[in-house]
Design a protein around this motif. Structure first.
Motif, PDB file in Angstrom:
ATOM      1  N   ASP A  10     -20.810  -7.616 -14.630  1.00  0.00           N
ATOM      2  CA  ASP A  10     -20.319  -6.272 -14.586  1.00  0.00           C
ATOM      3  C   ASP A  10     -20.790  -5.606 -13.178  1.00  0.00           C
ATOM      4  O   ASP A  10     -20.214  -4.684 -12.703  1.00  0.00           O
ATOM      5  N   LEU A  13     -18.081  -6.149 -10.774  1.00  0.00           N
ATOM      6  CA  LEU A  13     -17.049  -5.441 -11.109  1.00  0.00           C
ATOM      7  C   LEU A  13     -17.165  -3.977 -10.745  1.00  0.00           C
ATOM      8  O   LEU A  13     -16.231  -3.242 -10.051  1.00  0.00           O
ATOM      9  N   ALA A  14     -18.259  -3.406 -10.786  1.00  0.00           N
ATOM     10  CA  ALA A  14     -18.657  -1.978 -10.263  1.00  0.00           C
ATOM     11  C   ALA A  14     -18.585  -1.809  -8.883  1.00  0.00           C
ATOM     12  O   ALA A  14     -18.069  -0.788  -8.522  1.00  0.00           O
ATOM     13  N   ALA A  17     -14.817  -1.955  -8.060  1.00  0.00           N
ATOM     14  CA  ALA A  17     -14.112  -0.818  -8.415  1.00  0.00           C
ATOM     15  C   ALA A  17     -14.613   0.502  -7.435  1.00  0.00           C
ATOM     16  O   ALA A  17     -13.678   1.201  -6.905  1.00  0.00           O
ATOM     17  N   LEU A  59     -10.878  -1.573 -13.073  1.00  0.00           N
ATOM     18  CA  LEU A  59     -11.700  -1.529 -14.595  1.00  0.00           C
ATOM     19  C   LEU A  59     -10.805  -1.803 -15.495  1.00  0.00           C
ATOM     20  O   LEU A  59     -11.199  -2.749 -16.461  1.00  0.00           O
ATOM     21  N   ARG A  63     -11.632  -5.231 -17.573  1.00  0.00           N
ATOM     22  CA  ARG A  63     -12.331  -4.846 -18.922  1.00  0.00           C
ATOM     23  C   ARG A  63     -11.492  -3.983 -19.813  1.00  0.00           C
ATOM     24  O   ARG A  63     -11.691  -2.864 -19.941  1.00  0.00           O
ATOM     25  N   VAL A  68     -13.389   4.464 -20.204  1.00  0.00           N
ATOM     26  CA  VAL A  68     -13.897   5.156 -18.921  1.00  0.00           C
ATOM     27  C   VAL A  68     -13.731   6.695 -18.934  1.00  0.00           C
ATOM     28  O   VAL A  68     -12.757   7.202 -19.416  1.00  0.00           O
ATOM     29  N   TRP A  85     -17.485   3.258 -18.793  1.00  0.00           N
ATOM     30  CA  TRP A  85     -17.602   3.711 -17.386  1.00  0.00           C
ATOM     31  C   TRP A  85     -17.735   4.890 -16.769  1.00  0.00           C
ATOM     32  O   TRP A  85     -16.845   5.553 -17.618  1.00  0.00           O
ATOM     33  N   LEU A 109     -21.579   1.644 -15.165  1.00  0.00           N
ATOM     34  CA  LEU A 109     -21.577   1.234 -16.821  1.00  0.00           C
ATOM     35  C   LEU A 109     -22.657   1.999 -17.559  1.00  0.00           C
ATOM     36  O   LEU A 109     -23.806   1.820 -17.216  1.00  0.00           O
TER      37      LEU A 109
END
Length: 270
Positions: A10, A13-14, A17, A59, A63, A68, A85, A109
């Protein structure tokens, strides 16, 4: 790249993004932008919307079951999603629209990892919820964040609304004799300043407001500062997320204590 993120952490991924949004912000800088009026003098631009879409693309691909909540598009995804998110695609829209580069892209997140990207320095500030570090595209490396009050610079948000008035006014803090004896004020009007506190580039950050723990503007920066070891409370001294109002984020306990002594009176308390 997006497909490969399905198996990423995560935290990564953050970061991906936030950097996707930052690329849009950087690429469109300096152009004429259409504005979307939000009332009370606030607005978004077409860049805010495009950057948010770029973030959501990352995102959603990685996921698809997560919800979101974006500043521009609101909450999207399954109503019963356990994970959400929070996305602020361009924090500092007025700065950006006026040609200034003081902006941030925030992705977090809820109750988890977070990333704050600076589109123009190429830096992304990260936390996995336990540690905090900064990754630099220019230098190609990572560095743990180490808060320090050595700069004596304190960013104070002077943008409305001011729900803490009359108990708390940011301008009153700036006018306090003790403030200029101990600190030097700065006003950047973007939550990028929170990342700077975590990184030791600012001694503290102060803003009015309600409970900002779930704010798309501030949640990523709060997570970053907490993981870095900063002192984080509301302007009333209460824990953020427990009914506290606004933010006082300081590099250390002494700096926080000094600022709270100038704010005084636990504004907003009954």
């Amino acid at each position: 790249m997006i497909d490969s993120l399905a198996n990423s952490t995560d935290t990564e991924l953050a970061a991906a993004a936030a950097l996707a949004g930052a690329e849009v912000v950087r690429a469109r800088y300096g152009r004429l932008h259409s504005r979307i009026d939000k009332g009370a003098g606030d607005f978004a631009t077409d860049v805010d919307v495009a950057a948010e879409e770029a973030i959501l693309d990352v995102l959603r691909a990685a996921r698809p079951g997560d919800a979101v909540h974006g500043e521009e598009g609101g909450r999207q995804g399954a109503a019963g999603a356990e994970r959400e998110w929070l996305v602020d695609p361009l924090c500092g829209t007025l700065n950006y629209a006026s040609g200034a580069q003081l902006v941030a892209v925030n992705v977090v997140l809820r109750n988890g990892p977070a990333a704050v990207a600076d589109p123009f320095s190429g830096e992304v500030f990260l936390t996995d919820g336990e540690a905090a570090w900064v990754r630099s595209a220019a230098e190609g490396g990572e560095q743990r964040l180490a808060p320090t009050a050595d700069t004596r610079l304190v960013d104070v948000n002077l943008d409305p609304p001011f729900p803490g008035a009359p108990g708390f006014r940011a301008v009153d803090l700036l006018a306090h004799p003790g403030f200029v004896e101990n600190f030097r004020p700065r006003v950047v009007s973007t939550s990028l300043a929170l990342a700077w506190v975590a990184a030791g580039r600012r001694a503290a950050y102060v803003t009015d407001g309600g409970d900002l723990s779930g704010s798309v503007h501030f949640a990523a920066g709060i997570a970053l500062c907490r993981a870095a070891g900063c002192v984080v409370t509301g302007v009333d001294g209460r824990p953020v997320g427990s009914g506290g109002r606004g933010l006082v984020v300081a590099a250390d306990a002494r700096t926080h204590e000094l600022l709270m002594s100038m704010i005084g009176g636990r504004p907003g308390s009954d």
